[in-house]
Design an enzyme around this catalytic site. Structure first.
Site, PDB file in Angstrom:
ATOM      1  N   ASP A 474       0.679  -1.169   0.110  1.00  0.00           N
ATOM      2  CA  ASP A 474      -0.017  -0.008  -0.013  1.00  0.00           C
ATOM      3  C   ASP A 474       0.803   1.289  -0.052  1.00  0.00           C
ATOM      4  O   ASP A 474       0.361   2.403  -0.362  1.00  0.00           O
ATOM      5  CB  ASP A 474      -0.803   0.330   1.278  1.00  0.00           C
TER       6      ASP A 474
HETATM    7  C1  GLC Z   1      -1.749  -4.044   5.086  1.00  0.00           C
HETATM    8  C2  GLC Z   1      -2.978  -3.900   4.406  1.00  0.00           C
HETATM    9  C3  GLC Z   1      -2.882  -4.784   3.056  1.00  0.00           C
HETATM   10  C4  GLC Z   1      -1.333  -4.431   2.486  1.00  0.00           C
HETATM   11  C5  GLC Z   1      -0.249  -4.614   3.496  1.00  0.00           C
HETATM   12  C6  GLC Z   1       0.878  -4.133   2.717  1.00  0.00           C
HETATM   13  O1  GLC Z   1      -1.656  -5.188   5.782  1.00  0.00           O
HETATM   14  O2  GLC Z   1      -4.077  -4.359   5.160  1.00  0.00           O
HETATM   15  O3  GLC Z   1      -3.817  -4.759   2.252  1.00  0.00           O
HETATM   16  O4  GLC Z   1      -1.392  -5.425   1.476  1.00  0.00           O
HETATM   17  O5  GLC Z   1      -0.540  -3.660   4.566  1.00  0.00           O
HETATM   18  O6  GLC Z   1       0.979  -2.910   2.382  1.00  0.00           O
END
Ligand code: GLC
Length: 784
Positions: A474
Site C-alpha cells: 500500500d
Molecule cells: C496492510 C494492508 C494490506 C497490504 C499490506 C501491505 O496489511 O491491509 O492490504 O497488502 O498492508 O502494504
C-alpha cells in the site's frame, strides 16, 4: 520474560500477569455479532459492521490504556472494598489472576480476600448477543456479603459520528430500563436497540454514564460502585451505559452463577424472547459447550503430528483460529485497525479465504461472491467495502492519475482456484454474479477473465503492469500523475494468476482459452525477464520517471523481498535466477526475527516513492519485517526443494517461539502480528499490529500445503512434503471432500523433498483419489 503459557490440553493461552506490554486480546463471535476482549476485560463489541453498527465504545490509543471494556466489579458491602476479576479498571492488586483465551471465548479469573470471581465472555449459537457468565465463589468459612456490578458503555452505532458530532450524539441518546433489560437507542430509531440484560434480581441500575461514573471520576472509581448502589438513572441525553447492581451474599464456601447479556436487536420488542433461555446459568453453560464443540469441529479438518511441537500447536489450533478471525474481519477491526473508515479489504479478504478453504469452503465461497460483486465491469475492483451497507470504494489514499490498486482484482483468481480445488465445484465458474454497478452480471469465469484483461490492458513503458495507486504494498505510491509507474510484483502476481487459470482450463479442456492465457503469460514473463532482472535479483518497480526501485543502482531500497519470492511463485524466474534471487533474500534481507521487506531502508521522505518513505528505517514496509511476505519466501523455498530453509523461515516468525521473549516482542504469542521492527530499527524485534494480517492465511498455506505438502487438487489430494532433513517423517489427518485421510509420511533417508511411493489403503498408487464422503483411508507416503 513470560506473561503466560500455552495450555495445550485445553487449547487455551493462559495469561498469568495482567500487565502485558500491550493488551493481549481475543475475538468472540463469528463475523456476525462479535467483539474484542483483552486480558484485562478491555475491548468492545459490534454487530455485522464495526463502523456502522458499533455496540460499545473503546477509547483507542488512550491513557489509561485499554479502556473501557466489559467490566464486572465485586464489592464487599461490609468493608466497601471493590475490585475486578480481570484487574482493570480498578487495578486492585489481586491475590490471584489469570486470563484464559480460548477459541471464541475468554475467561478472566481473579481472587481477592477469599473471593474468586470468574467471568466467561462468548457469543452463544452465533446470536446477535454475547454472554457474560459470572461465577463468584466464597472460599472462606465465613459469610461474605457482596455486590456484583456489571457495566458496559454504549456507543452510538455510527462509530465515526460518535467521535465527530458529540453534541448531536449526546442529545439523541436514550437509555431505558424494563424488568432486567436496559436498552439504548437514538431518539429517532424506534425498532433497533443495543441492550444489556440480566435475569438476576436487580437491586439498582443505571443507563446514564455520567450518573454511574460521577464527575471527574473514571471506570476505575465509579461513584455508583463506591457508594454501593446505582441511581436507577434513565438517560434522556448525554452518554449511555448498561449497569446493574446485584446483591450477592455468599455463605461459607458458597458460590453463585449469574448471566449478563450484551447485544444488538434489530427489533427491540423481541429482545426478551431472544435472550430468555440464555439467562439461566444451566443453559448458558450448555451454549458454552456447544461453542467449544463447534471449534473442535472447525479445527478437526486438519491436524498434524510433526517433530516440532510449536508447529503442531499452530497448524492444529492457533493458526487455524486466526485464519477464521481474519476471514470474519479482514483488516477492519482490531486494537490497531479501528473499525473506522477502512472496511473489508478486497485483496485482503481474497487472501483470507485461502486460510480457511480446508475448513469452511462454503463460507469462503460466500466471501468470494461478495468480493466478485466489488468488481467494476472493466475487471478492476474496489479496494474495500462495508458489510452492513454494501458500499465499496477505493479508500482515502490521494489520487494522482489512477483510482485503482493494481493487484486487488487478481487475488480473486487465486481464491476461486483454491475453492475449486478444495470442493471440485467447477459449476461455480458458471454462476452469474453482478458487478458493482449492480446492473451487469456475468459468470465467475468471465469476472476472472476481465480481471486478467484489466491488467493486460494497463501496462507501462516496460510492457509490465502499471502500478496504479499501489500494489500489495500500500505504501509504494509511485504514481505522481504521469501514470507510467510500473509494478514488477503485480506483473508476477498476474503471471501466477494466469498459471492458475491455465490449470483450471486444462482440467476443463478449454484449449482456446489456454492458448490465450499462455500467450498472455509468455508475453508478461518475457517482459519481466527482459527488463527487470538486476543481476542478482529482480527489480521491484519503476517509478513515474521510469527509474527502478530494488536495483543496485539505488542508494536505498536496493533489493525488495516480493519480487524475489513472486518470481518463483509465478515461475517467471528461469536460468538459475530463482535460486539466485532466493539466495539474495537470505543474504541481504533475512534476520533472526524474520525477513525484512527491503534493504537498505529509505532514510528520508521522497515524493517519488510515497508512503513507504514516511516510515523511519526498519518500520513496516520500509525495511520492517512485514510478516505477510515471509510465507511467500517459505513457499518459494519449498518450490525449489529447500525444506531446511523453508522451515528456518517458518520457525523464525512463529509467534509461539517468542513466548519467553515477550517483554521485547510485546504482542500476543498465540497469533501472528502484522509487522516486527526490522534490523535497521533501534528497537529491532518488537512486534506490532497483532491479529489482522494476511500472515495468518499465508502461513497456513505455507506450513500445511507447502512444507507439509498436503494440498487439495481438482481430482485428488496431493501429499508432497518439503521438510527439514532431520525429520524422520510426520503424521497428519486431513478431511478432504468429506472423506478422512490418515496420512503417514516416512522419510527413511532424511531428505527434504521428493516422493518415492504412495500407498493408499495398502495399495501403491500414483495419486491419492477423492473418496466418498464419510469414508476413512490410510495413506503412507515414502520419501525418496
Ligand atoms: C496492510 C494492508 C494490506 C497490504 C499490506 C501491505 O496489511 O491491509 O492490504 O497488502 O498492508 O502494504
Amino acid at each position: 520474560m513470560r506473561f503466560g503459557y500455552f495450555d495445550r490440553k485445553n487449547r487455551e493461552y493462559v495469561v498469568t500477569r495482567p500487565d502485558t506490554p500491550t493488551p493481549w486480546i481475543n475475538y468472540i463471535g463469528s463475523g456476525n455479532y462479535g467483539g474484542i476482549v483483552s486480558n484485562t476485560g478491555g475491548g468492545y463489541s459490534f454487530h455485522k459492521d464495526p463502523q456502522n453498527r458499533r455496540v460499545t465504545r473503546y477509547r483507542y490509543n488512550n491513557i489509561p490504556m485499554d479502556r473501557p471494556g466489559r467490566y464486572v466489579y465485586i464489592r464487599n458491602k461490609d468493608t466497601g472494598e471493590y475490585w475486578n476479576p480481570g484487574y482493570q479498571p480498578v487495578q486492585k492488586k489481586l491475590d490471584g489472576y489469570s486470563c484464559r483465551h480460548g477459541l471464541g471465548y475468554s475467561v478472566l479469573t481473579g481472587e481477592y480476600k477469599g473471593v474468586i470471581g470468574e467471568v466467561t465472555y462468548f457469543v452463544p449459537d452465533d446470536k446477535n448477543f454475547e454472554l457474560w457468565f459470572v461465577k463468584v465463589s466464597n472460599t472462606r468459612s465465613i459469610q461474605q456479603n457482596l455486590q456484583i456490578f456489571a457495566y458496559s458503555e454504549f456507543c452510538f452505532w455510527d462509530a465515526i459520528m460518535d467521535q465527530q458530532n458529540v453534541d448531536w450524539v449526546q442529545q439523541i441518546n436514550q437509555g431505558r430500563f424494563d424488568d432486567g433489560i436496559i436498552t439504548y437507542h437514538p431518539h429517532h430509531v424506534s425498532d433497533n436497540a443495543a441492550f444489556f440484560a440480566t435475569g438476576e434480581k436487580v437491586s439498582s441500575f443505571d443507563t446514564n454514564l455520567e450518573t454511574f461514573i460521577g464527575r471527574y471520576r473514571s471506570e476505575g472509581n465509579p461513584i455508583a460502585v463506591e457508594q454501593g448502589a446505582c441511581s436507577n438513572s434513565i438517560s434522556y441525553r448525554t452518554n449511555g451505559v448498561g449497569a446493574f447492581c446485584i446483591d450477592c451474599d455468599l455463605g461459607p464456601n458458597e458460590e453463585r452463577e449469574l448471566v449478563f447479556v450484551l447485544g444488538f436487536a434489530e427489533e427491540k420488542s423481541e429482545i426478551r424472547k431472544d435472550i430468555k433461555e440464555y439467562l439461566l446459568p444451566e443453559n448458558a453453560k450448555a451454549a458454552f459447550s456447544r461453542l467449544q464443540a463447534s471449534w473442535l469441529d472447525f479445527t478437526s479438518k486438519l491436524s498434524v503430528e510433526t517433530p516440532d511441537e510449536d508447529m503442531n500447536l499452530f497448524v492444529n489450533i492457533w493458526n487455524q483460529y486466526q485464519c477464521k478471525t481474519t476471514l470474519n474481519w479482514s483488516r477492519f477491526v482490531s486494537l490497531y485497525q479501528l473499525g473506522l473508515g477502512r472496511g473489508m479489504g478486497i485483496r485482503d479478504s481474497a487472501q483470507d479465504t485461502l486460510g480457511v478453504m480446508h475448513t469452511i469452503p462454503a463460507e469462503a465461497k460466500e466471501v468470494i461472491i461478495k468480493l466478485l460483486k466489488c468488481q467494476y465491469t472493466d475487471g478492476r475492483a474496489y479496494h474495500l467495502f462495508f458489510p452492513l451497507t454494501g458500499e465499496g470504494g477505493q479508500g482515502d489514499a490521494p489520487v494522482k492519475k489512477f483510482d485503482w490498486y493494481s493487484d486487488d482484482h487478481l487475488w480473486l483468481i487465486l481464491a476461486v482456484n483454491a475453492y475449486i480445488k478444495e470442493t471440485g465445484d467447477f459449476e461455480f465458474l458458471n454462476m452469474e454474479v453482478p458487478y458493482n454497478d449492480k446492473i451487469t452480471s456475468q459468470t465467475v469465469m468471465r469476472h476472472l477473465d476481465m480481471a486478467l484483461e484489466f491488467t493486460n490492458n494497463n501496462r507501462g513503458p516496460h510492457n509490465i503492469a502499471l502500478a496504479g495507486r499501489a500494489d500489495w504494498n500500500d505504501t509504494l505510491n509511485l504514481d505522481t500523475g504521469k501514470g507510467v509507474a510500473e509494478s514488477v510484483f503485480t506483473s508476477m502476481l498476474y503471471c501466477r494468476a494466469l498459471i492458475e487459470m491455465i490449470e483450471i482450463l486444462d482440467y476443463l479442456k478449454n484449449t482456446d482459452m489456454i492458448k490465450k492465457y499462455s500467450d498472455m503469460y509468455e508475453d508478461m514473463k518475457n517482459a519481466i525477464n527482459d527488463t527487470c532482472w538486476d543481476g542478482e535479483w529482480y527489480k521491484r518497480a519503476f517509478d513515474d520517471n521510469s527509474q527502478p526501485l530494488g536495483s543496485k543502482e539505488n542508494k536505498f531500497g536496493k533489493i525488495f523481498i516480493n519480487s524475489q519470492s513472486w518470481a518463483v511463485l509465478s515461475k517467471v524466474a528461469e536460468n538459475g535466477r530463482a535460486n539466485e534471487s532466493m539466495e539474495s533474500v537470505e543474504k541481504y534481507l533475512n534476520s533472526k526475527y524474520g525477513v525484512v521487506t527491503m534493504y537498505p531502508a529509505y532514510t528520508e521522505y521522497d515524493t517519488t516513492k510515497g508512503g513507504v518513505t514516511t516510515f523511519p528505517p526498519g518500520t513496516k514496509e520500509n525495511g520492517g519485517i512485514f510478516l505477510h511476505t515471509n510465507p511467500w519466501v517459505m513457499i518459494s523455498e519449498v518450490m525449489l526443494g529447500h525444506g531446511d530453509k523453508a522451515f528456518m523461515y517458518y520457525n523464525q516468525i512463529l509467534p509461539g517461539k517468542r513466548n519467553d521473549d515477550a517483554e521485547l516482542y510485546e504482542v500476543e504469542p498465540y497469533v501472528y502480528c502484522q509487522n516486527i521492527l526490522g534490523k535497521e530499527h533501534p528497537q529491532f524485534g518488537i512486534g506490532r499490529n497483532s491479529w489482522l494480517s494476511g500472515t495468518a492465511a499465508w502461513n497456513m498455506v505455507a506450513s500445511s500445503q507447502y512444507i507439509l505438502g498436503i494440498r487439495a487438487n481438482y481430482d485428488s489430494l496431493t501429499v508432497d512434503p518439503c521438510i527439514p532433513s532431520s525429520w524422520k517423517g510426520f503424521k497428519a489427518t486431513r478431511v478432504f471432500r468429506g472423506a478422512t485421510y490418515y496420512i503417514e509420511v516416512q522419510n527413511p533417508n532424511r531428505v527434504c523433498a521428493g516422493v518415492e511411493k504412495i500407498i493408499v489403503d495398502g495399495v501403491e498408487t500414483e495419486k491419492i483419489p477423492v473418496f466418498e464422503a464419510g469414508t476413512e483411508h490410510n495413506v503412507v507416503v515414502v520419501m525418496k
